[in-house]
Design a protein around this motif. Structure first.
Motif, PDB file in Angstrom:
ATOM      1  N   GLN A  43      16.535  -8.534   3.209  1.00 41.86           N
ATOM      2  CA  GLN A  43      16.267 -10.064   3.267  1.00 41.86           C
ATOM      3  C   GLN A  43      15.643 -10.503   5.085  1.00 41.86           C
ATOM      4  O   GLN A  43      14.890 -11.585   4.398  1.00 41.86           O
ATOM      5  CB  GLN A  43      17.628 -10.302   3.183  1.00 41.86           C
ATOM      6  N   GLN A  44      15.952  -9.991   5.717  1.00 41.69           N
ATOM      7  CA  GLN A  44      14.566 -10.650   7.222  1.00 41.69           C
ATOM      8  C   GLN A  44      13.752 -10.885   6.691  1.00 41.69           C
ATOM      9  O   GLN A  44      13.453 -12.055   6.653  1.00 41.69           O
ATOM     10  CB  GLN A  44      15.961  -9.902   7.946  1.00 41.69           C
ATOM     11  N   ASN A  45      13.571  -9.858   6.529  1.00 37.22           N
ATOM     12  CA  ASN A  45      11.469  -9.549   6.173  1.00 37.22           C
ATOM     13  C   ASN A  45      11.330 -10.282   5.295  1.00 37.22           C
ATOM     14  O   ASN A  45      10.191 -11.522   5.410  1.00 37.22           O
ATOM     15  CB  ASN A  45      11.020  -8.241   5.969  1.00 37.22           C
ATOM     16  N   ALA A  46      12.327 -10.872   3.939  1.00 37.37           N
ATOM     17  CA  ALA A  46      11.611 -11.845   2.350  1.00 37.37           C
ATOM     18  C   ALA A  46      11.354 -13.442   3.222  1.00 37.37           C
ATOM     19  O   ALA A  46      10.776 -13.889   3.291  1.00 37.37           O
ATOM     20  CB  ALA A  46      12.499 -11.465   1.696  1.00 37.37           C
ATOM     21  N   THR A  47      13.417 -13.568   4.105  1.00 38.82           N
ATOM     22  CA  THR A  47      12.902 -14.642   4.621  1.00 38.82           C
ATOM     23  C   THR A  47      11.964 -15.148   6.152  1.00 38.82           C
ATOM     24  O   THR A  47      11.265 -16.369   5.976  1.00 38.82           O
ATOM     25  CB  THR A  47      14.324 -14.792   5.474  1.00 38.82           C
ATOM     26  N   VAL A  48      11.496 -14.174   6.266  1.00 36.72           N
ATOM     27  CA  VAL A  48      10.251 -13.929   7.152  1.00 36.72           C
ATOM     28  C   VAL A  48       9.324 -14.747   6.919  1.00 36.72           C
ATOM     29  O   VAL A  48       8.677 -15.194   6.888  1.00 36.72           O
ATOM     30  CB  VAL A  48      10.461 -12.697   8.059  1.00 36.72           C
ATOM     31  N   GLN A  49       8.556 -14.242   5.078  1.00 38.84           N
ATOM     32  CA  GLN A  49       7.645 -14.004   5.034  1.00 38.84           C
ATOM     33  C   GLN A  49       7.998 -15.482   3.984  1.00 38.84           C
ATOM     34  O   GLN A  49       7.006 -16.221   4.553  1.00 38.84           O
ATOM     35  CB  GLN A  49       7.446 -13.294   3.632  1.00 38.84           C
ATOM     36  N   GLN A  50       9.477 -16.333   3.817  1.00 37.39           N
ATOM     37  CA  GLN A  50       8.660 -17.628   2.444  1.00 37.39           C
ATOM     38  C   GLN A  50       9.166 -18.550   4.218  1.00 37.39           C
ATOM     39  O   GLN A  50       8.621 -19.256   3.584  1.00 37.39           O
ATOM     40  CB  GLN A  50      10.946 -17.457   2.582  1.00 37.39           C
ATOM     41  N   THR A  97       6.146 -21.277   3.667  1.00 38.40           N
ATOM     42  CA  THR A  97       6.217 -22.308   3.733  1.00 38.40           C
ATOM     43  C   THR A  97       5.136 -23.571   4.441  1.00 38.40           C
ATOM     44  O   THR A  97       4.923 -24.396   4.446  1.00 38.40           O
ATOM     45  CB  THR A  97       8.031 -22.887   3.939  1.00 38.40           C
ATOM     46  N   ALA A  98       5.671 -22.355   5.944  1.00 34.76           N
ATOM     47  CA  ALA A  98       4.716 -23.322   6.747  1.00 34.76           C
ATOM     48  C   ALA A  98       3.065 -23.025   6.710  1.00 34.76           C
ATOM     49  O   ALA A  98       2.614 -24.387   7.216  1.00 34.76           O
ATOM     50  CB  ALA A  98       5.000 -22.913   8.470  1.00 34.76           C
ATOM     51  N   GLN A  99       2.654 -22.567   5.949  1.00 37.00           N
ATOM     52  CA  GLN A  99       0.877 -22.514   6.188  1.00 37.00           C
ATOM     53  C   GLN A  99       1.060 -23.451   4.508  1.00 37.00           C
ATOM     54  O   GLN A  99      -0.078 -24.085   4.815  1.00 37.00           O
ATOM     55  CB  GLN A  99       0.772 -20.633   5.186  1.00 37.00           C
ATOM     56  N   THR A 100       1.959 -24.381   3.881  1.00 36.91           N
ATOM     57  CA  THR A 100       1.701 -25.145   3.208  1.00 36.91           C
ATOM     58  C   THR A 100       1.506 -26.139   3.401  1.00 36.91           C
ATOM     59  O   THR A 100       2.478 -27.317   4.018  1.00 36.91           O
ATOM     60  CB  THR A 100       2.944 -24.771   2.150  1.00 36.91           C
ATOM     61  N   GLY A 125      18.337 -13.336  14.256  1.00 35.50           N
ATOM     62  CA  GLY A 125      17.421 -13.643  13.554  1.00 35.50           C
ATOM     63  C   GLY A 125      16.207 -14.116  13.362  1.00 35.50           C
ATOM     64  O   GLY A 125      15.718 -12.722  13.712  1.00 35.50           O
ATOM     65  N   ILE A 126      15.330 -14.668  12.967  1.00 37.95           N
ATOM     66  CA  ILE A 126      13.614 -14.749  12.989  1.00 37.95           C
ATOM     67  C   ILE A 126      13.993 -15.871  14.356  1.00 37.95           C
ATOM     68  O   ILE A 126      14.537 -17.283  14.485  1.00 37.95           O
ATOM     69  CB  ILE A 126      14.260 -15.588  11.489  1.00 37.95           C
ATOM     70  N   ASP A 127      12.685 -15.806  14.894  1.00 32.95           N
ATOM     71  CA  ASP A 127      12.219 -16.856  15.654  1.00 32.95           C
ATOM     72  C   ASP A 127      10.562 -17.543  15.376  1.00 32.95           C
ATOM     73  O   ASP A 127       9.827 -16.440  14.652  1.00 32.95           O
ATOM     74  CB  ASP A 127      12.006 -15.673  16.776  1.00 32.95           C
ATOM     75  N   PHE A 128      10.796 -18.360  15.036  1.00 31.53           N
ATOM     76  CA  PHE A 128       9.400 -19.261  14.891  1.00 31.53           C
ATOM     77  C   PHE A 128       9.000 -19.011  16.486  1.00 31.53           C
ATOM     78  O   PHE A 128      10.058 -20.193  17.343  1.00 31.53           O
ATOM     79  CB  PHE A 128       9.845 -20.080  14.196  1.00 31.53           C
ATOM     80  N   ASN A 129       7.982 -18.550  16.659  1.00 24.20           N
ATOM     81  CA  ASN A 129       6.976 -18.475  17.461  1.00 24.20           C
ATOM     82  C   ASN A 129       5.712 -19.883  17.950  1.00 24.20           C
ATOM     83  O   ASN A 129       5.288 -20.062  16.975  1.00 24.20           O
ATOM     84  CB  ASN A 129       6.652 -17.287  18.161  1.00 24.20           C
ATOM     85  N   ILE A 130       6.193 -21.005  18.672  1.00 27.19           N
ATOM     86  CA  ILE A 130       5.151 -21.582  19.020  1.00 27.19           C
ATOM     87  C   ILE A 130       4.832 -21.167  20.451  1.00 27.19           C
ATOM     88  O   ILE A 130       5.080 -21.200  21.110  1.00 27.19           O
ATOM     89  CB  ILE A 130       5.308 -22.781  18.772  1.00 27.19           C
TER      90      ILE A 130
END
Length: 159
Positions: free
Chosen positions: A34-41, A45-48, A109-114
């Protein structure tokens, strides 16, 4: 009497074994999936499309206006490009799970790295943000600063 104690001890061992096996749930692997799926989602989303910063709160000041007019594009190759007219600022981005080497270890959880090396206003966006929510039109992020303990918030909305 000794036989009765042996039976009780055996039953106790069997019960403890069953409890131990039950505690090792199959959900552990499902959580990773589920975590990998959420990372990919989140990546998809960000790339769109392009995004704009609609809210940036840096510890104790709102600084959204520093990014007015910029269109942010999260590219598949990991580059992050912010364009405002003839001004182009390039950085990098990624989405990682808490088991990744990019994680600061302070969150789950998941990190959004910038990452932006410059200018200073964009350097403020550089962090391993925790994801509050992701939808097709909005990405909401937060971070508790390690140095001063302040809480930062960053929101991107699709243009």
């Amino acid at each position: 009497m000794k036989t009765m104690k042996m039976k009780i001890a055996s039953m106790f061992v069997i019960i403890m074994y069953i409890v131990t096996v039950a505690a090792c749930s199959k959900d552990d692997n499902n959580n990773d999936s589920q975590q990998n799926a959420t990372v990919q989602q989140t990546i998809t989303t960000a790339q769109t499309g392009s995004w704009k910063v609609t809210y940036f709160f840096d510890t104790d000041h709102e600084e959204t206006n520093h990014f007015t007019g910029y269109a942010f594009t999260f590219n598949e190759n990991g580059s992050l490009v912010a364009v405002n007219g003839s001004t182009t600022i390039t950085g990098t981005w990624s989405v990682t799970d808490s088991n990744s080497s990019d994680d600061d270890g302070g969150s789950s959880g998941i990190d959004f790295n910038i990452f932006f090396a410059s200018p200073p206003d964009f350097e403020d966006l550089s962090d391993d943000w925790d994801i509050i929510s992701v939808s097709s039109s909005k990405i909401e992020l937060t971070d508790v600063s390690g140095g001063n303990g302040g809480t930062d918030f960053l929101t991107f909305e699709r243009i």
